[in-house]
Design an enzyme around this catalytic site. Structure first.
Site, PDB file in Angstrom:
ATOM      1  N   HIS A 273      11.815  -1.702   1.436  1.00  0.00           N
ATOM      2  CA  HIS A 273      12.623  -2.052   2.607  1.00  0.00           C
ATOM      3  C   HIS A 273      11.862  -1.705   3.874  1.00  0.00           C
ATOM      4  CE1 HIS A 273      16.016  -2.473   5.323  1.00  0.00           C
ATOM      5  NE2 HIS A 273      16.515  -3.236   4.376  1.00  0.00           N
ATOM      6  N   ASP A 324      19.386  -6.446  -2.393  1.00  0.00           N
ATOM      7  CA  ASP A 324      19.290  -7.685  -3.155  1.00  0.00           C
ATOM      8  C   ASP A 324      19.112  -7.462  -4.647  1.00  0.00           C
ATOM      9  OD1 ASP A 324      19.476  -9.636  -1.047  1.00  0.00           O
ATOM     10  OD2 ASP A 324      17.603  -8.789  -0.331  1.00  0.00           O
TER      11      ASP A 324
HETATM   12  C1  LIG Z   1      11.243  -5.806   2.352  1.00  0.00           C
HETATM   13  C2  LIG Z   1       9.741  -5.788   2.641  1.00  0.00           C
HETATM   14  C3  LIG Z   1       9.327  -7.118   3.257  1.00  0.00           C
HETATM   15  C4  LIG Z   1       9.494  -4.662   3.629  1.00  0.00           C
HETATM   16  O1  LIG Z   1       8.194  -4.544   3.712  1.00  0.00           O
HETATM   17  P1  LIG Z   1       7.313  -3.819   4.843  1.00  0.00           P
HETATM   18  O2  LIG Z   1       8.042  -2.720   5.504  1.00  0.00           O
HETATM   19  O3  LIG Z   1       6.749  -4.884   5.709  1.00  0.00           O
HETATM   20  O4  LIG Z   1       6.252  -3.186   3.956  1.00  0.00           O
HETATM   21  P2  LIG Z   1       5.015  -3.928   3.348  1.00  0.00           P
HETATM   22  O5  LIG Z   1       5.366  -5.272   2.835  1.00  0.00           O
HETATM   23  O6  LIG Z   1       3.934  -3.835   4.378  1.00  0.00           O
HETATM   24  O7  LIG Z   1       4.703  -2.966   2.137  1.00  0.00           O
HETATM   25  C5  LIG Z   1       4.106  -1.690   2.227  1.00  0.00           C
HETATM   26  C6  LIG Z   1       3.391  -1.410   0.920  1.00  0.00           C
HETATM   27  O8  LIG Z   1       4.344  -1.386  -0.152  1.00  0.00           O
HETATM   28  C7  LIG Z   1       4.089  -2.457  -1.050  1.00  0.00           C
HETATM   29  N1  LIG Z   1       5.365  -3.071  -1.375  1.00  0.00           N
HETATM   30  C8  LIG Z   1       6.437  -3.214  -0.558  1.00  0.00           C
HETATM   31  N2  LIG Z   1       7.418  -3.834  -1.201  1.00  0.00           N
HETATM   32  C9  LIG Z   1       6.954  -4.091  -2.436  1.00  0.00           C
HETATM   33  C10 LIG Z   1       7.520  -4.707  -3.542  1.00  0.00           C
HETATM   34  N3  LIG Z   1       8.766  -5.186  -3.504  1.00  0.00           N
HETATM   35  N4  LIG Z   1       6.797  -4.795  -4.675  1.00  0.00           N
HETATM   36  C11 LIG Z   1       5.545  -4.301  -4.734  1.00  0.00           C
HETATM   37  N5  LIG Z   1       4.939  -3.692  -3.691  1.00  0.00           N
HETATM   38  C12 LIG Z   1       5.652  -3.598  -2.561  1.00  0.00           C
HETATM   39  C13 LIG Z   1       3.220  -3.432  -0.291  1.00  0.00           C
HETATM   40  O9  LIG Z   1       2.453  -4.233  -1.145  1.00  0.00           O
HETATM   41  C14 LIG Z   1       2.406  -2.495   0.542  1.00  0.00           C
HETATM   42  O10 LIG Z   1       1.441  -1.903  -0.290  1.00  0.00           O
HETATM   43  P3  LIG Z   1      -0.032  -1.596   0.238  1.00  0.00           P
HETATM   44  O11 LIG Z   1       0.179  -0.575   1.329  1.00  0.00           O
HETATM   45  O12 LIG Z   1      -0.718  -1.078  -0.965  1.00  0.00           O
HETATM   46  O13 LIG Z   1      -0.564  -2.899   0.751  1.00  0.00           O
HETATM   47  C15 LIG Z   1       8.959  -5.547   1.334  1.00  0.00           C
HETATM   48  O14 LIG Z   1       9.343  -4.333   0.755  1.00  0.00           O
HETATM   49  C16 LIG Z   1       9.134  -6.678   0.348  1.00  0.00           C
HETATM   50  O15 LIG Z   1       8.472  -7.718   0.460  1.00  0.00           O
HETATM   51  N6  LIG Z   1      10.056  -6.514  -0.647  1.00  0.00           N
HETATM   52  C17 LIG Z   1      10.336  -7.570  -1.585  1.00  0.00           C
HETATM   53  C18 LIG Z   1      11.262  -8.604  -0.974  1.00  0.00           C
HETATM   54  C19 LIG Z   1      12.665  -8.105  -0.854  1.00  0.00           C
HETATM   55  O16 LIG Z   1      13.234  -7.538  -1.753  1.00  0.00           O
HETATM   56  N7  LIG Z   1      13.247  -8.373   0.319  1.00  0.00           N
HETATM   57  C20 LIG Z   1      14.615  -8.023   0.614  1.00  0.00           C
HETATM   58  C21 LIG Z   1      14.675  -6.913   1.609  1.00  0.00           C
HETATM   59  S1  LIG Z   1      16.329  -6.333   1.809  1.00  0.00           S
END
Ligand SMILES: CC(C)(COP(=O)(O)OP(=O)(O)OC[C@H]1O[C@@H](n2cnc3c(N)ncnc32)[C@H](O)[C@@H]1OP(=O)(O)O)[C@@H](O)C(=O)NCCC(=O)NCCS
Length: 387
Positions: A273, A324
């Site tokens: 998140h 979700d």
């Molecule tokens: C929600 C989300 C976009 C938030 O992400 P964010 O704050 O931008 O964080 P990042 O996407 O930059 O992720 C940070 C790190 O955690 C990892 N990570 C985050 N969510 C992950 C996931 N669901 N699965 C695997 N790795 C994940 C990223 O790959 C990244 O790793 P790294 O530092 O080795 O590159 C992200 O967690 C995600 O894409 N989740 C899956 C989609 C989802 O469930 N969305 C609904 C949100 S309510």
């Protein structure tokens, strides 16, 4: 670590890196909801989400978000009646949906229908605060009707007229499936609607506020929000979670699947998140509901697989389940088709979106940030015939 300039201030580039994706940037004021990501707290208008999930209803949460306080009994009855009265949508919306290819994603159909509703709205040409408040309530009522309609039209089934004697949650399931839900299904749907109603400056809400800040109309702002909700990094994740669960199939296969997916540097939907660093408080309720609905149907399969996947992702990657993750198995147990999961999110979030739009307009300033320019400068213009 962020380097400070000689004057001890952050450069523009440092600020951008720190706030990539506007993370940790306060982009405006709101009195609607607040999240403490470290402690896993979510409040609507000051009230803890756990109290709302346990004791409130979607109708009450609509009143709370739109009007700023809990309703007295008579006010709640009046609001429930207003919502029920506003449920119908013009027959032209069904006709419009029939023009779309049956393969159209429900979110694409939904955002098209909601945009079109703007043309039919009795207050279409009136942007005064009372008219905007009426549009906000009407759209909150109609979203459930349009979502049900999208599914019925694409399956060639006749629309089910709303039943004003049913609650918002029960009526939505009735219009979607054609059957009046039992008390457990109605309560589960209602709690899911309460839990998804608002969430601070999430991507779709922010999109709605940006559109509203240009003084675009309410339907336009909600169309922007729907377009934004569709993406799998936001509302589209619940649909992706169900596909993941179906792909894995059984708890025994989960460990290999998690290892392979993480080794391939792929994201696992429903985890992580942008704000929460601990359990998403909404997931606490959805996990319980997933178990209860599975047990009531005598089939714990999806709950057990979800629980296993959650434990593995926490152990291997340290990530928590978000809203979700368990909403996928909850909606599945409620008989909702997988590609309708994100539209169901909108049935609830419309309450928050419209409250944010009204709040933005009430104290408006055009939302217009700046960018850090990374392109070249002083490039000479070469006339076309000399290139
Ligand atoms: C929600 C989300 C976009 C938030 O992400 P964010 O704050 O931008 O964080 P990042 O996407 O930059 O992720 C940070 C790190 O955690 C990892 N990570 C985050 N969510 C992950 C996931 N669901 N699965 C695997 N790795 C994940 C990223 O790959 C990244 O790793 P790294 O530092 O080795 O590159 C992200 O967690 C995600 O894409 N989740 C899956 C989609 C989802 O469930 N969305 C609904 C949100 S309510």
């Amino acid at each position: 670590m962020v380097q400070l300039s000689a004057e001890g201030v952050l450069s523009m580039a440092d600020t951008v890196k720190q706030g990539a994706g506007l993370r940790n940037v306060v982009a405006g004021e709101s009195a609607l909801s607040w999240i403490d990501g470290e402690r896993g707290i979510l409040i609507y208008r000051g009230i803890d989400i756990h109290a709302l999930a346990e004791q409130s209803s979607f109708e009450e949460v609509v009143f709370l978000l739109h009007r700023g306080r809990l309703p007295a009994r008579a006010e709640l009855t009046a609001l429930a009646q207003d919502l029920a009265r506003e449920r119908a949508v013009p027959a032209s919306i069904a006709a419009l949906l029939k023009l779309l290819p049956s393969s159209t994603h429900p979110m694409t159909a939904l955002r098209s229908a909601v945009s079109a509703l703007g043309g039919f709205d009795p207050d279409a040409d009136d942007d005064t605060p009372p008219a905007n408040a009426r549009k906000a309530l009407r759209l909150t009522a109609q979203m459930a009707t349009v979502v049900a309609l999208v599914d019925r039209v694409r399956n060639g089934r006749a629309p089910v007229a709303p039943d004003p004697s049913l609650t918002h949650a029960a009526n939505f399931l009735f219009m979607l499936t054609g059957e009046r839900p039992g008390p457990e299904a109605e309560r589960a749907m209602d709690v899911a609607l309460v839990l998804h109603a608002d969430h601070e400056f999430n991507a779709s809400t922010f999109a709605a506020r940006v559109a509203a800040s240009t003084l675009a109309d309410v339907h336009g702002a909600i169309t922007a929000a729907l377009a934004t909700l569709k993406g799998p990094l936001h509302g589209g994740a619940n649909e992706a979670v169900m596909k993941t669960l179906q792909e894995i199939g059984t708890p025994e296969r989960a460990e290999v699947w998690v290892r392979e997916t993480l080794a391939a540097k792929k994201k696992i939907m429903g985890f992580g998140h942008a704000v929460y660093r601990t359990e998403d408080p909404r997931a606490t309720h959805l996990r319980r509901m997933s178990r209860q609905l599975g047990e009531a149907r005598g089939d714990r399969r999806w709950y057990e697989l979800s629980e296993r996947l959650e434990a593995l992702v926490r152990a291997h990657k340290g990530l928590n389940a978000n809203v979700d993750f368990y909403s996928a198995s909850v909606y599945h147990e409620l008989g909702i088709p997988t590609d309708m999961f994100t539209p169901v999110f909108a049935v609830s979030r419309i309450a928050g979106w419209t409250a944010h739009v009204l709040e933005q307009i009430a104290n408006n300033r055009l939302i217009r940030p700046e960018s850090e320019y990374t392109g070249p400068r002083d490039v000479e213009y070469v006339p076309l015939d000399q290139r």
